[in-house]
Design an enzyme around this catalytic site. Structure first.
Site, PDB file in Angstrom:
ATOM      1  CD  GLU A 248      -2.846   1.415   0.351  1.00  0.00           C
ATOM      2  OE1 GLU A 248      -3.393   2.540   0.243  1.00  0.00           O
ATOM      3  OE2 GLU A 248      -3.159   0.453  -0.365  1.00  0.00           O
ATOM      4  CE1 TYR A 251       7.834  10.336   1.733  1.00  0.00           C
ATOM      5  CE2 TYR A 251       8.481   9.908   4.003  1.00  0.00           C
ATOM      6  CZ  TYR A 251       8.346  10.781   2.940  1.00  0.00           C
ATOM      7  OH  TYR A 251       8.727  12.095   3.059  1.00  0.00           O
ATOM      8  N   GLY A 258      18.220   7.300  -2.045  1.00  0.00           N
ATOM      9  CA  GLY A 258      19.405   6.995  -2.830  1.00  0.00           C
ATOM     10  C   GLY A 258      20.400   6.101  -2.120  1.00  0.00           C
ATOM     11  CG  ASN A 289       6.029   9.098  -8.139  1.00  0.00           C
ATOM     12  OD1 ASN A 289       7.187   9.479  -8.337  1.00  0.00           O
ATOM     13  ND2 ASN A 289       5.629   8.613  -6.977  1.00  0.00           N
ATOM     14  CE1 TYR A 296       8.152   0.663  -6.020  1.00  0.00           C
ATOM     15  CE2 TYR A 296       6.860   2.360  -7.091  1.00  0.00           C
ATOM     16  CZ  TYR A 296       7.346   1.774  -5.934  1.00  0.00           C
ATOM     17  OH  TYR A 296       7.022   2.305  -4.712  1.00  0.00           O
TER      18      TYR A 296
END
Length: 326
Positions: A248, A251, A258, A289, A296
């Site tokens: 979900e 973050y 990085g 985004n 991903y």
């Protein structure tokens, strides 16, 4: 015609549900786990930690349809459900029976305190899309630009190979005492996604829903010298192909990006899914985004909205309440 009854599914329904699953697989050409059996359904759906729940439609003591669903979680609004599958046998009026089962599902979800009913649909299934929209489900892919991503079993296995946690960083399962810090980072994520007014739940709700009598989600946190610098929140899913895990939220604080922290958190989600023989990891990303999308994709996740036409639909609490009153 005799009366139609809709009710929550029972363990004794599994043989009949299994027959309907074989019918839907043939009618809709959907893949089904070849190892799935009625006994397997009983274990997954009615064991100590159920992987799915069901609503069934019954006429003359025979099942004529089912709705498969499982609990999900929103870091903005809390408890939710996902209606994974909705099937009616060919001898019945689809709209009437499907509407009755969906309405029963929503009733049960509202009693459980759920404020969302999510659905994933394919854009070429026009009749189903019209059905959802006529009952006021909102196409979030269109209205908010959410794309559905999936990492398959092979990509999951490759991703966790040789996994490392960055030096000085600890990745651990969250505890109830982490909820205040997680709630702060939920807000940070909402700010980044340009939806600062989105989160409506507080740390106390997170504590009840994640660490109470019934657990609706799992979470892991990343720490550096005792300071929370990232989190991920996820839950387990099920469809007729097998188990999965849905991420979900993922973050990491801007000052710590990085360094591989996001990868370490994501690996933990995948490892937890694989521990339950999960065969996929799903999540959603806003189409603007681009940094996250490239990240991903570089790790083997596919944009299922672009490639397969997956769409997100949602019935919010107001629509849910209006739906059951019809």
């Amino acid at each position: 015609m005799s009366q139609l009854i809709t009710r929550e599914g029972k363990k004794s329904d599994c043989p009949s549900i299994y027959k309907l699953v074989q019918e839907t697989a043939q009618c809709n050409k959907i893949p089904v786990d070849p190892n799935l059996t009625p006994e397997g359904l009983e274990e997954i759906g009615f064991g100590p930690s159920p992987g799915f729940y069901s609503i069934v439609a019954e006429r003359d003591d025979s099942l004529v349809g089912y709705a498969l669903y499982y609990h999900t979680y929103s870091t903005w609004e809390g408890r939710s459900v996902c209606m994974e599958d909705l099937f009616v046998t060919g001898t019945e009026n689809y709209n009437d029976v499907a509407t009755a089962m969906w309405k029963k599902l929503v009733e049960v979800a509202l009693v459980a305190g759920c404020g969302r009913c999510n659905i994933t649909a394919l854009q070429d299934k026009k009749e189903m899309l019209n059905f959802y929209e006529c009952h006021k489900a909102i196409n979030l892919t269109k209205s908010e630009a959410w794309h559905f991503f999936r990492m398959n079993q092979d990509s999951m296995a490759n991703f966790v190979k040789g996994s490392k946690v960055p030096e000085g960083i600890t990745i651990r399962e969250a505890t109830s005492s982490d909820c205040i810090g997680i709630r702060k980072q939920i807000q940070d994520l909402a700010d980044y996604e340009k939806m600062p007014e989105g989160p409506q739940i507080d740390a106390e709700v997170l504590k009840i829903d994640g660490f109470g009598k019934q657990v609706f989600y799992k979470a892991c946190v990343a720490e550096e010298q005792g300071e929370m610098v990232g989190y991920t929140l996820y839950f387990f899913t099920f469809n007729w192909e097998g188990r999965g895990v849905y991420m979900e939220d993922l973050y990491v604080s801007p000052s710590h990006r990085g360094k591989g922290i996001g990868m370490a958190l994501w690996r933990r989600v995948i490892q937890d899914g694989m521990a339950l023989q999960g065969i996929r990891c799903d999540f959603a990303v806003l189409n603007w985004n681009l940094p996250s999308i490239e990240f991903y994709k570089s790790k083997g996740a596919a944009d299922m909205t672009e490639q397969k036409g997956f769409l997100f639909y949602r019935m919010r609490k107001e629509e849910m309440e209006a739906f059951v009153k019809k």
